[in-house]
Enzyme design. Structure first.
Site, PDB file in Angstrom:
ATOM      1  N   GLU A 159       2.340   5.048  16.532  1.00  0.00           N
ATOM      2  CA  GLU A 159       2.595   6.253  15.741  1.00  0.00           C
ATOM      3  C   GLU A 159       2.177   7.492  16.519  1.00  0.00           C
ATOM      4  O   GLU A 159       1.080   7.513  17.064  1.00  0.00           O
ATOM      5  CB  GLU A 159       1.820   6.178  14.416  1.00  0.00           C
ATOM      6  CG  GLU A 159       2.275   5.052  13.511  1.00  0.00           C
ATOM      7  CD  GLU A 159       1.574   5.059  12.155  1.00  0.00           C
ATOM      8  OE1 GLU A 159       0.892   6.055  11.826  1.00  0.00           O
ATOM      9  OE2 GLU A 159       1.701   4.065  11.416  1.00  0.00           O
ATOM     10  N   ASP A 190      -3.367 -13.998  -0.859  1.00  0.00           N
ATOM     11  CA  ASP A 190      -4.590 -13.298  -0.486  1.00  0.00           C
ATOM     12  C   ASP A 190      -5.751 -14.271  -0.631  1.00  0.00           C
ATOM     13  O   ASP A 190      -6.109 -14.653  -1.743  1.00  0.00           O
ATOM     14  CB  ASP A 190      -4.811 -12.079  -1.383  1.00  0.00           C
ATOM     15  CG  ASP A 190      -5.979 -11.203  -0.930  1.00  0.00           C
ATOM     16  OD1 ASP A 190      -6.908 -11.744  -0.291  1.00  0.00           O
ATOM     17  OD2 ASP A 190      -5.960  -9.996  -1.225  1.00  0.00           O
ATOM     18  N   ILE A 230      -4.183  -1.802  -4.407  1.00  0.00           N
ATOM     19  CA  ILE A 230      -2.784  -1.373  -4.316  1.00  0.00           C
ATOM     20  C   ILE A 230      -1.858  -2.488  -4.778  1.00  0.00           C
ATOM     21  O   ILE A 230      -0.940  -2.269  -5.581  1.00  0.00           O
ATOM     22  CB  ILE A 230      -2.447  -0.943  -2.877  1.00  0.00           C
ATOM     23  CG1 ILE A 230      -3.280   0.279  -2.484  1.00  0.00           C
ATOM     24  CG2 ILE A 230      -0.958  -0.631  -2.738  1.00  0.00           C
ATOM     25  CD1 ILE A 230      -3.197   0.638  -1.011  1.00  0.00           C
ATOM     26  N   HIS A 270       4.479   7.564   7.623  1.00  0.00           N
ATOM     27  CA  HIS A 270       3.119   7.255   7.150  1.00  0.00           C
ATOM     28  C   HIS A 270       2.730   8.198   6.008  1.00  0.00           C
ATOM     29  O   HIS A 270       1.709   8.889   6.064  1.00  0.00           O
ATOM     30  CB  HIS A 270       2.121   7.356   8.299  1.00  0.00           C
ATOM     31  CG  HIS A 270       0.896   6.508   8.087  1.00  0.00           C
ATOM     32  ND1 HIS A 270       0.265   5.848   9.113  1.00  0.00           N
ATOM     33  CD2 HIS A 270       0.177   6.220   6.972  1.00  0.00           C
ATOM     34  CE1 HIS A 270      -0.792   5.192   8.636  1.00  0.00           C
ATOM     35  NE2 HIS A 270      -0.858   5.396   7.339  1.00  0.00           N
ATOM     36  N   LEU A 271       3.530   8.155   4.940  1.00  0.00           N
ATOM     37  CA  LEU A 271       3.352   9.093   3.827  1.00  0.00           C
ATOM     38  C   LEU A 271       2.864   8.458   2.538  1.00  0.00           C
ATOM     39  O   LEU A 271       2.741   9.154   1.524  1.00  0.00           O
ATOM     40  CB  LEU A 271       4.695   9.789   3.534  1.00  0.00           C
ATOM     41  CG  LEU A 271       5.241  10.762   4.576  1.00  0.00           C
ATOM     42  CD1 LEU A 271       6.593  11.302   4.124  1.00  0.00           C
ATOM     43  CD2 LEU A 271       4.264  11.908   4.805  1.00  0.00           C
ATOM     44  N   ASP A 297       6.782   2.424   6.447  1.00  0.00           N
ATOM     45  CA  ASP A 297       6.056   3.695   6.434  1.00  0.00           C
ATOM     46  C   ASP A 297       4.998   3.727   7.527  1.00  0.00           C
ATOM     47  O   ASP A 297       4.417   4.774   7.796  1.00  0.00           O
ATOM     48  CB  ASP A 297       5.391   3.896   5.064  1.00  0.00           C
ATOM     49  CG  ASP A 297       4.720   5.254   4.931  1.00  0.00           C
ATOM     50  OD1 ASP A 297       5.374   6.276   5.242  1.00  0.00           O
ATOM     51  OD2 ASP A 297       3.538   5.308   4.529  1.00  0.00           O
ATOM     52  N   ALA A 336       1.516  -0.586   4.589  1.00  0.00           N
ATOM     53  CA  ALA A 336       0.073  -0.813   4.715  1.00  0.00           C
ATOM     54  C   ALA A 336      -0.407  -0.417   6.104  1.00  0.00           C
ATOM     55  O   ALA A 336      -0.924   0.687   6.303  1.00  0.00           O
ATOM     56  CB  ALA A 336      -0.251  -2.276   4.413  1.00  0.00           C
ATOM     57  N   ARG A 337      -0.211  -1.289   7.088  1.00  0.00           N
ATOM     58  CA  ARG A 337      -0.584  -1.012   8.474  1.00  0.00           C
ATOM     59  C   ARG A 337       0.463  -1.623   9.400  1.00  0.00           C
ATOM     60  O   ARG A 337       0.892  -2.772   9.215  1.00  0.00           O
ATOM     61  CB  ARG A 337      -1.962  -1.606   8.806  1.00  0.00           C
ATOM     62  CG  ARG A 337      -3.118  -0.870   8.158  1.00  0.00           C
ATOM     63  CD  ARG A 337      -3.317   0.507   8.778  1.00  0.00           C
ATOM     64  NE  ARG A 337      -4.415   1.244   8.166  1.00  0.00           N
ATOM     65  CZ  ARG A 337      -4.837   2.424   8.566  1.00  0.00           C
ATOM     66  NH1 ARG A 337      -4.259   3.011   9.590  1.00  0.00           N
ATOM     67  NH2 ARG A 337      -5.825   3.030   7.946  1.00  0.00           N
TER      68      ARG A 337
END
Length: 351
Positions: free
Chosen positions: A289, A199, A180, A308-309, A284, A259-260
């Site tokens: 949730e 990363d 991503i 969360h879309l 998102d 992401a999370r």
């Protein structure tokens, strides 16, 4: 051979069945017996079921549907110790998600069941969504839309102190540089942004070839006007962006998390937004949730929210079905799986 397509209202059983049938027809194999189960997600939120974190449906309905089944393709079904123990014929669970978080991998291994997953299935969709959130936050698109629909013409947003910024010439930091992140980087660079990535597992040569500068996380936060999160959530990355690291961001920075939710410590955010230290926040994903009625960010300015879309495209559903169908084909041909989540199962000796 019996295959259960345990789909839902996104990756539908019919998509799974069609993808598996197409995969097997290419190799001239007879089509197996199919059974279908439709789980309630997303009309009902996923959540913990027994020991697995994110699942839809119940153990009882899954056990009943799995009777005599050798292969199950699913996105959300709860594969727990109890389910594996009650399904002795099962040999493969092909999960059409980026990670098999709805499967107790240790239990699968104990029962000699291979588990595969579908990396990259939603990468294009999630990347596009992250860019969309970024533009919405930077240019106040959602706020202007909402107020215009209420009859308020926000011409004052053209004032210098209220106007947004551009991606062209900005430094954009990507926390995580997997499938991503690499797509997001490509789009951001097309806008003319300078892209940093943090990363520890990224290939430096590949990042440089992409025109992306790899730096450590603190350096990324200090230098970036826009930060977008794309890391996996693990014990190591839980609250990776905490109060100290949020304090490293330049005044007025834009922060995006698609992401999370657990990557970000939400507690400091209301004060940072009210003070202007954080210019805008686009989310998102959330620490809880669905978000509760008393969610602290509900009445805070410059917050963009979506439920969360990021991965919600029809292409994602088709890719998910196709990736898992390919794994089913490999399994039935006796080939090595491309995305095996529990490689230690191979030592169990069960065919």
């Amino acid at each position: 051979m019996r295959i259960l397509a345990a789909g839902d209202h996104f990756v539908r059983p019919s998509l799974i069945r069609a993808a598996v049938s197409q995969e097997l027809s290419r190799t001239g194999r007879d089509l197996p017996e199919f059974a279908e189960l439709t789980l309630p997600w997303p009309h009902e939120p996923f959540g913990p079921v027994a020991e697995v974190r994110e699942a839809s449906g119940t153990e009882d309905e899954l056990v009943e549907a799995l009777a005599g089944t050798s292969v199950c393709v699913t996105q959300m079904a709860p594969f727990t110790e109890r389910v594996f123990a009650a399904s002795p014929a099962l040999r493969l669970v092909a999960v059409s998600r980026g990670g098999p978080v709805n499967v107790d991998l240790a239990a699968a291994t104990r029962h000699g069941v291979r588990v595969s997953f579908a990396p990259g299935r939603n990468a294009p969709a999630a990347a596009e969504f992250a860019v969309g959130l970024t533009l919405t936050a930077m240019r106040r698109i959602a706020a202007a839309d909402a107020e215009l629909k209420r009859g308020i013409w926000r011409g004052d947003l053209y004032a210098y102190e209220e106007s947004g910024g551009e991606l062209g010439g900005a430094t954009v930091g990507l926390v995580g540089y997997g499938a991503i992140g690499r797509i997001v980087a490509r789009v951001m660079r097309a806008f003319g942004a300078h892209v940093l990535a943090a990363d520890p597992y990224a290939d430096r040569a590949a990042a440089e070839a992409d025109g992306v500068e790899l730096v450590d996380l603190d350096t990324l936060l200090i230098r970036s006007q826009v930060v977008s999160l794309h890391a996996r959530l693990t014990e190591e990355t839980h609250h990776l962006i905490d109060s100290r690291r949020l304090g490293l961001l330049p005044d007025g920075a834009v922060l995006v998390n698609s992401a999370r939710g657990g990557l970000l410590d939400h507690a400091p955010l209301p004060q940072l937004l009210r003070s202007g230290r954080l210019g805008a926040l686009a989310l998102d994903v959330y620490d809880t949730e669905p978000i509760p009625a008393d969610w602290p960010l509900r009445d805070v300015p410059n917050v963009i929210t979506t439920p969360h879309l990021a991965g919600a495209t029809r292409q994602t559903a088709h890719r998910a079905a196709a990736i898992t169908a390919a794994e089913v084909g490999r399994f039935l041909r006796g080939e090595e799986l491309s995305h095996l989540a529990n490689s230690d199962v191979l030592a169990a000796g069960r065919p």
